[in-house]
Write a protein that holds these residues in place. Structure first.
Motif, PDB file in Angstrom:
ATOM      1  N   ILE A  64      -5.149  28.173   0.015  1.00 31.08           N
ATOM      2  CA  ILE A  64      -4.814  26.903   1.108  1.00 31.08           C
ATOM      3  C   ILE A  64      -5.249  25.744   0.578  1.00 31.08           C
ATOM      4  O   ILE A  64      -4.771  25.213   0.449  1.00 31.08           O
ATOM      5  N   THR A 115      -4.215  21.841   0.109  1.00 36.19           N
ATOM      6  CA  THR A 115      -4.041  20.788   1.371  1.00 36.19           C
ATOM      7  C   THR A 115      -3.774  19.396   1.076  1.00 36.19           C
ATOM      8  O   THR A 115      -4.459  19.860   0.375  1.00 36.19           O
ATOM      9  N   GLU A 174      -4.303  21.605  11.803  1.00 33.02           N
ATOM     10  CA  GLU A 174      -3.846  22.968  11.812  1.00 33.02           C
ATOM     11  C   GLU A 174      -3.448  23.621  10.927  1.00 33.02           C
ATOM     12  O   GLU A 174      -3.896  24.863  10.488  1.00 33.02           O
ATOM     13  N   LEU A 175      -4.321  23.065   9.321  1.00 33.09           N
ATOM     14  CA  LEU A 175      -4.849  23.904   8.265  1.00 33.09           C
ATOM     15  C   LEU A 175      -5.769  23.765   7.813  1.00 33.09           C
ATOM     16  O   LEU A 175      -6.630  24.591   6.632  1.00 33.09           O
ATOM     17  N   SER A 196       0.043  32.008  13.928  1.00 28.89           N
ATOM     18  CA  SER A 196      -1.955  31.776  13.629  1.00 28.89           C
ATOM     19  C   SER A 196      -2.741  33.113  14.073  1.00 28.89           C
ATOM     20  O   SER A 196      -2.844  33.985  13.962  1.00 28.89           O
ATOM     21  N   LEU A 233       2.259  33.831   3.809  1.00 32.12           N
ATOM     22  CA  LEU A 233       1.604  33.121   4.313  1.00 32.12           C
ATOM     23  C   LEU A 233       2.082  31.969   3.591  1.00 32.12           C
ATOM     24  O   LEU A 233       2.150  30.750   3.908  1.00 32.12           O
ATOM     25  N   ASN A 283       6.610  24.812   3.339  1.00 33.07           N
ATOM     26  CA  ASN A 283       6.812  23.162   4.023  1.00 33.07           C
ATOM     27  C   ASN A 283       6.347  22.015   4.097  1.00 33.07           C
ATOM     28  O   ASN A 283       6.664  21.851   4.144  1.00 33.07           O
ATOM     29  N   GLN A 292       3.606  28.473   3.605  1.00 33.48           N
ATOM     30  CA  GLN A 292       3.352  26.798   3.793  1.00 33.48           C
ATOM     31  C   GLN A 292       3.613  25.635   2.594  1.00 33.48           C
ATOM     32  O   GLN A 292       3.811  24.721   3.055  1.00 33.48           O
ATOM     33  N   LEU A 319      -6.028  27.500  12.530  1.00 36.34           N
ATOM     34  CA  LEU A 319      -5.152  27.762  11.149  1.00 36.34           C
ATOM     35  C   LEU A 319      -4.348  28.121  11.762  1.00 36.34           C
ATOM     36  O   LEU A 319      -3.551  29.177  12.660  1.00 36.34           O
ATOM     37  N   THR A 320      -2.857  27.585  11.797  1.00 31.93           N
ATOM     38  CA  THR A 320      -1.590  27.510  11.945  1.00 31.93           C
ATOM     39  C   THR A 320      -0.283  27.274  10.619  1.00 31.93           C
ATOM     40  O   THR A 320      -0.131  25.799   9.380  1.00 31.93           O
ATOM     41  N   ILE A 321       0.278  28.343  10.641  1.00 37.72           N
ATOM     42  CA  ILE A 321       0.932  27.794   8.998  1.00 37.72           C
ATOM     43  C   ILE A 321       2.694  28.329   9.955  1.00 37.72           C
ATOM     44  O   ILE A 321       2.843  29.301  10.428  1.00 37.72           O
ATOM     45  N   TYR A 360      -1.927  17.516  11.635  1.00 39.15           N
ATOM     46  CA  TYR A 360      -0.686  18.651  10.797  1.00 39.15           C
ATOM     47  C   TYR A 360      -1.768  18.910  10.206  1.00 39.15           C
ATOM     48  O   TYR A 360      -2.057  20.240   9.953  1.00 39.15           O
TER      49      TYR A 360
END
Length: 170
Positions: free
Chosen positions: A10, A14, A34-35, A70, A129, A136, A133, A64-66, A31
């Motif tokens: 991750i 990022t 949240e990572l 969460s 996840l 995304n 991501q 962390l939100t993917i 954004y």
């Protein structure tokens, strides 16, 4: 994927704040916030198969939100006879089904009712996840998805998890 591999992966994908120059002001900060995965002092020894538990116990994933997924703080891990509750899919609790090791979404109004099956085990959930991501980010910057449904279903475990993924990608 182990917890350490997930954190490394991750962090590696990022983007830098400068890559958001074409986005509205403030978008990059939200954004990227949240990572965020923070490091914790000390290390709790965890069974290698418990990748999600390892992630929560040994890293700060409280921000962390993917997509819509969460995690809870390590102090908020909750266990019942059937489940270990570890996170959220929007307002719905996520849990490890102890009997099979699967990752499941639980009905917020009935904490014994499984709403959907998400992944075959904790490692597959972290793999999923990460792939979500990647999709995304790919959609955000190039308007195309990196992975198709078939690839995501294979990551999750098998076709049992496809209805949940179809809901996510529609």
């Amino acid at each position: 994927m182990t917890a350490a591999e997930f954190v490394t992966a991750i962090r590696a994908i990022t983007p830098n704040e400068s890559e958001f120059s074409m986005m509205p002001e403030g978008f990059a900060q939200i954004y990227l916030g949240e990572l965020h995965i923070g490091d914790k002092k000390g290390h709790h020894i965890t069974d290698p198969n418990d990748a999600v538990i390892d992630l929560i116990n040994n890293y700060d994933v409280s921000k962390l939100t993917i997509m819509i997924f969460s995690f809870v703080k390590s102090d908020d891990l909750r266990e019942t006879d059937r489940f270990i509750y570890f996170g959220w899919r929007e307002a719905f609790p996520l849990a490890i089904l102890k009997e099979t090791g699967e990752i499941v979404e639980i009905d917020w109004a009935d904490d014994e009712r499984i709403m959907s099956y998400i992944a075959t085990d904790q490692q597959s959930y972290l793999d999923l996840l990460f792939a979500l991501q990647e999709n995304n980010l790919s959609t955000l910057f190039s308007k195309t998805q990196k992975w198709d449904m078939e690839h995501l279903v294979n990551i999750a475990g098998d076709s049992k998890y496809q209805p949940h993924l179809m809901d996510l990608l529609s």
